[in-house]
Write a protein that holds these residues in place. Sequence first.
Motif, PDB file in Angstrom:
ATOM      1  N   GLU A 320       8.824 -35.133 -62.430  1.00  0.00           N
ATOM      2  CA  GLU A 320       7.669 -35.025 -61.551  1.00  0.00           C
ATOM      3  C   GLU A 320       7.271 -33.553 -61.462  1.00  0.00           C
ATOM      4  O   GLU A 320       8.099 -32.658 -61.694  1.00  0.00           O
ATOM      5  CB  GLU A 320       8.018 -35.546 -60.155  1.00  0.00           C
ATOM      6  CG  GLU A 320       8.339 -37.033 -60.110  1.00  0.00           C
ATOM      7  CD  GLU A 320       7.138 -37.889 -60.487  1.00  0.00           C
ATOM      8  OE1 GLU A 320       6.010 -37.525 -60.075  1.00  0.00           O
ATOM      9  OE2 GLU A 320       7.326 -38.898 -61.195  1.00  0.00           O
ATOM     10  N   PRO A 321       6.021 -33.261 -61.149  1.00  0.00           N
ATOM     11  CA  PRO A 321       5.627 -31.856 -60.965  1.00  0.00           C
ATOM     12  C   PRO A 321       6.418 -31.239 -59.813  1.00  0.00           C
ATOM     13  O   PRO A 321       6.826 -31.938 -58.886  1.00  0.00           O
ATOM     14  CB  PRO A 321       4.129 -31.940 -60.653  1.00  0.00           C
ATOM     15  CG  PRO A 321       3.910 -33.337 -60.157  1.00  0.00           C
ATOM     16  CD  PRO A 321       4.889 -34.192 -60.891  1.00  0.00           C
ATOM     17  N   VAL A 322       6.611 -29.935 -59.894  1.00  0.00           N
ATOM     18  CA  VAL A 322       7.415 -29.230 -58.896  1.00  0.00           C
ATOM     19  C   VAL A 322       6.482 -28.513 -57.925  1.00  0.00           C
ATOM     20  O   VAL A 322       5.709 -27.633 -58.321  1.00  0.00           O
ATOM     21  CB  VAL A 322       8.364 -28.210 -59.568  1.00  0.00           C
ATOM     22  CG1 VAL A 322       9.177 -27.462 -58.513  1.00  0.00           C
ATOM     23  CG2 VAL A 322       9.282 -28.925 -60.550  1.00  0.00           C
ATOM     24  N   GLU A 323       6.556 -28.909 -56.669  1.00  0.00           N
ATOM     25  CA  GLU A 323       5.671 -28.324 -55.663  1.00  0.00           C
ATOM     26  C   GLU A 323       6.077 -26.896 -55.344  1.00  0.00           C
ATOM     27  O   GLU A 323       7.266 -26.550 -55.359  1.00  0.00           O
ATOM     28  CB  GLU A 323       5.723 -29.169 -54.384  1.00  0.00           C
ATOM     29  CG  GLU A 323       4.635 -28.844 -53.381  1.00  0.00           C
ATOM     30  CD  GLU A 323       4.581 -29.854 -52.249  1.00  0.00           C
ATOM     31  OE1 GLU A 323       3.845 -30.853 -52.384  1.00  0.00           O
ATOM     32  OE2 GLU A 323       5.296 -29.653 -51.245  1.00  0.00           O
ATOM     33  N   ARG A 324       5.110 -26.074 -55.050  1.00  0.00           N
ATOM     34  CA  ARG A 324       5.377 -24.692 -54.672  1.00  0.00           C
ATOM     35  C   ARG A 324       6.176 -24.653 -53.368  1.00  0.00           C
ATOM     36  O   ARG A 324       5.943 -25.447 -52.458  1.00  0.00           O
ATOM     37  CB  ARG A 324       4.075 -23.913 -54.484  1.00  0.00           C
ATOM     38  CG  ARG A 324       3.263 -23.730 -55.756  1.00  0.00           C
ATOM     39  CD  ARG A 324       2.059 -22.845 -55.523  1.00  0.00           C
ATOM     40  NE  ARG A 324       1.267 -22.729 -56.730  1.00  0.00           N
ATOM     41  CZ  ARG A 324       1.521 -21.886 -57.733  1.00  0.00           C
ATOM     42  NH1 ARG A 324       2.562 -21.073 -57.646  1.00  0.00           N
ATOM     43  NH2 ARG A 324       0.742 -21.848 -58.800  1.00  0.00           N
TER      44      ARG A 324
END
Length: 446
Positions: A320-324
Amino acid sequence: MRGLLRLLVVIAAFIYFPLVSGIAEESSADVTYLYIEGSNTNAIDQRFEAEHPNVVIRHVSSDTYEGMTIYEAILSHLVTIDVCYADNTSAAEAFLNKGYALDLSQFPSLKNMADAMYEPIRSFAYVNDALVMIPCDIQLNYVMEYREAALTEAGLTADDVPQTFTALLEMMIDWSREYGDKPDVVPILFDESPHSELLLYALNAYITSYKKAGEELAFDTEEFRTLLDQVQEAAQASFVQTADYNPARLFMQVGRTVPGIHTITFPLRENETPRFNGNVSGWMIYSGSQHAELAAEYIAYRMSLLSDAENILLYDGQYEPVERDDFQEQKKSWEQRRSLLEQQLSVETDEVTKHDLEDQIQKVTENIENPSDTLRYAITVAEISFYQQDVIPNMGITYQNQITESSFTGAWAQTLIKQYVNGVINKEAFIRELDQRVQMMRMEEN
């Protein structure tokens, strides 16, 4: 002669440094000393010690002995070590190829880790079917990113990006001729010494091309002489940043952990494969370790604490994309900002100001409810996809050559480059020195 000097260094080290980590503290039933390469105590090691009350970690500096690598210090018994770093430097290559690293495949947890990694990384971790390291970091070597806005400003597209290093040099030379001394957009902007930077890139590209082709490296060639001439001409045509000159640039180095979707590299030759070159570092256990089981447990512990980005770079899988880290805080600040704007709007009577406030509220609301990937994520889906589909299948990992190493192993090359760039030696002397060194390295390898 070099071997004699190395022997004298070893003897001197025994005489002057008899108390520096070369003599191990004896482990006992109450305490086990684990010797790890490193300079300082860190929070991770402290947590490991807390979870293993009978273990004391001793750090062994990699630069204790001037003129010797950590690997040479280990083999000279000047340091005691259990776990140390491995990478793709020439010094590590010699150490690993001679069987001084323990085969980690005997530890199922470590073998499973290595076997789950992307193929180029996994293959590099094995030497003669022995698992000699557990990679913990991978970085691309000599890459840049093209800037879409700068390309557009210059009337170019991604299709105009040079595909080889020599094509990049030609672009730099032509750019200066066409646009003069201070254009609004430049191919590359240098901080200082374009000649040194371009020459180091050229040497890396030249050496890498020979490795990929399986050819015996030689510098006394017309190809290399032509490359040196092109580098010098491009350096003279290059643009250097100053206090009052900071133009847009087509290509620049960007400090990303995971490569961006516009990552590019410039190999020497057309259709060179693999196109990307990786630098790997990892953990290994010295074959002479008295605490191999504990050392393996330590490595597994360190690997369990890798960041999301490090896992994405190493392990083959779906992500999954990695949130800031700061995105949720940023979102709260937008919500506070919207609330304040709405309060202002509720009492505003001027129509122009009301329209401006409504525009601001709309933009802030868009950020809150539908933020762009670049605003929300440190690592986007597009970047993960680019890395897995474009980089990994086209990435090779080989050991470095001393000529392009930044450690003291390659210090002689840095000095030689400086002499050539500063005009102390001419082109033919530079080539002759490089070829002589290559012959010496070849003799040492044999």
